[in-house]
Design a protein around this motif. Sequence first.
Motif, PDB file in Angstrom:
ATOM      1  N   ALA A 123      21.836 -31.271 -54.548  1.00 17.36           N
ATOM      2  CA  ALA A 123      23.004 -31.678 -55.346  1.00 17.36           C
ATOM      3  C   ALA A 123      24.163 -31.991 -54.404  1.00 17.36           C
ATOM      4  O   ALA A 123      24.412 -31.253 -53.441  1.00 17.36           O
ATOM      5  CB  ALA A 123      23.396 -30.574 -56.314  1.00 17.36           C
ATOM      6  N   PHE A 124      24.853 -33.100 -54.694  1.00 20.02           N
ATOM      7  CA  PHE A 124      26.028 -33.499 -53.930  1.00 20.02           C
ATOM      8  C   PHE A 124      27.300 -33.426 -54.775  1.00 20.02           C
ATOM      9  O   PHE A 124      28.380 -33.215 -54.238  1.00 20.02           O
ATOM     10  CB  PHE A 124      25.861 -34.929 -53.394  1.00 20.02           C
ATOM     11  N   ALA A 125      27.170 -33.611 -56.097  1.00 20.21           N
ATOM     12  CA  ALA A 125      28.325 -33.579 -57.000  1.00 20.21           C
ATOM     13  C   ALA A 125      28.930 -32.167 -56.993  1.00 20.21           C
ATOM     14  O   ALA A 125      28.200 -31.179 -57.128  1.00 20.21           O
ATOM     15  CB  ALA A 125      27.908 -33.974 -58.411  1.00 20.21           C
ATOM     16  N   PRO A 126      30.243 -32.050 -56.842  1.00 20.17           N
ATOM     17  CA  PRO A 126      30.865 -30.717 -56.767  1.00 20.17           C
ATOM     18  C   PRO A 126      30.551 -29.818 -57.962  1.00 20.17           C
ATOM     19  O   PRO A 126      30.283 -28.630 -57.783  1.00 20.17           O
ATOM     20  CB  PRO A 126      32.365 -31.033 -56.685  1.00 20.17           C
ATOM     21  N   ASP A 127      30.576 -30.365 -59.179  1.00 20.53           N
ATOM     22  CA  ASP A 127      30.287 -29.533 -60.357  1.00 20.53           C
ATOM     23  C   ASP A 127      28.850 -29.018 -60.328  1.00 20.53           C
ATOM     24  O   ASP A 127      28.588 -27.857 -60.652  1.00 20.53           O
ATOM     25  CB  ASP A 127      30.532 -30.318 -61.647  1.00 20.53           C
ATOM     26  N   ALA A 128      27.913 -29.867 -59.960  1.00 22.37           N
ATOM     27  CA  ALA A 128      26.510 -29.457 -59.888  1.00 22.37           C
ATOM     28  C   ALA A 128      26.320 -28.420 -58.782  1.00 22.37           C
ATOM     29  O   ALA A 128      25.603 -27.433 -58.964  1.00 22.37           O
ATOM     30  CB  ALA A 128      25.619 -30.673 -59.654  1.00 22.37           C
ATOM     31  N   CYS A 129      26.974 -28.617 -57.645  1.00 24.49           N
ATOM     32  CA  CYS A 129      26.878 -27.657 -56.541  1.00 24.49           C
ATOM     33  C   CYS A 129      27.408 -26.282 -56.957  1.00 24.49           C
ATOM     34  O   CYS A 129      26.753 -25.261 -56.731  1.00 24.49           O
ATOM     35  CB  CYS A 129      27.650 -28.163 -55.331  1.00 24.49           C
TER      36      CYS A 129
ATOM     37  N   ALA B   9      20.141 -33.765 -58.257  1.00 22.53           N
ATOM     38  CA  ALA B   9      20.801 -33.332 -59.495  1.00 22.53           C
ATOM     39  C   ALA B   9      22.205 -33.918 -59.604  1.00 22.53           C
ATOM     40  O   ALA B   9      23.010 -33.805 -58.684  1.00 22.53           O
ATOM     41  CB  ALA B   9      20.864 -31.815 -59.557  1.00 22.53           C
ATOM     42  N   HIS B  10      22.463 -34.539 -60.749  1.00 22.05           N
ATOM     43  CA  HIS B  10      23.801 -35.037 -61.063  1.00 22.05           C
ATOM     44  C   HIS B  10      24.515 -34.104 -62.039  1.00 22.05           C
ATOM     45  O   HIS B  10      25.734 -34.048 -62.060  1.00 22.05           O
ATOM     46  CB  HIS B  10      23.736 -36.433 -61.676  1.00 22.05           C
ATOM     47  N   ALA B  11      23.725 -33.383 -62.856  1.00 23.51           N
ATOM     48  CA  ALA B  11      24.297 -32.475 -63.856  1.00 23.51           C
ATOM     49  C   ALA B  11      23.440 -31.218 -63.936  1.00 23.51           C
ATOM     50  O   ALA B  11      22.217 -31.284 -63.821  1.00 23.51           O
ATOM     51  CB  ALA B  11      24.371 -33.149 -65.214  1.00 23.51           C
ATOM     52  N   VAL B  12      24.094 -30.095 -64.135  1.00 20.33           N
ATOM     53  CA  VAL B  12      23.426 -28.800 -64.247  1.00 20.33           C
ATOM     54  C   VAL B  12      23.931 -28.126 -65.514  1.00 20.33           C
ATOM     55  O   VAL B  12      25.134 -28.088 -65.768  1.00 20.33           O
ATOM     56  CB  VAL B  12      23.727 -27.903 -63.016  1.00 20.33           C
TER      57      VAL B  12
END
Length: 132
Positions: free
Chosen positions: A46-52, A90-93
């Motif tokens: 995951a690279f997106a801050p929210d997903a991380c 992953a873009h969304a978790v």
Amino acid sequence: MIDGLIQGKLHAKAQQRTGKAGRPFVTAKVTTMAKDGNAQFVNVIAFAPDACNALLALGPGDAVALAGELASGIYMGKDGAPRISLDLTAHAVLTAYHVSRKRRAVQPQGQPQDSAPPPPEHWPPPDAPFDL
């Protein structure tokens, strides 16, 4: 590229790392159940801050659903049999925490968390055919 949605349990604590350009990313391994009942591991990055942040907040065994770009491959297992590998960017978790928080956000004001009707005053009824 395949858009994928998987659900499973986090196999181990997610790991935060830093790329060559200094940008943080998170890796994790999720255990899912295959159609035949065997466990299938999915490698997640995951690279997106929210997903991380969502992945880092979870612990081993926590339920999770992930959406993103899914890639499949084949490798040879230790027994020499071909196995499928799955990699997800992953873009969304979505976790159980997110579900309860969203449920509270859309619940009308003043409505109790559990909307089940209260039990009757005399429970069990005196003429019940069983003993509790």
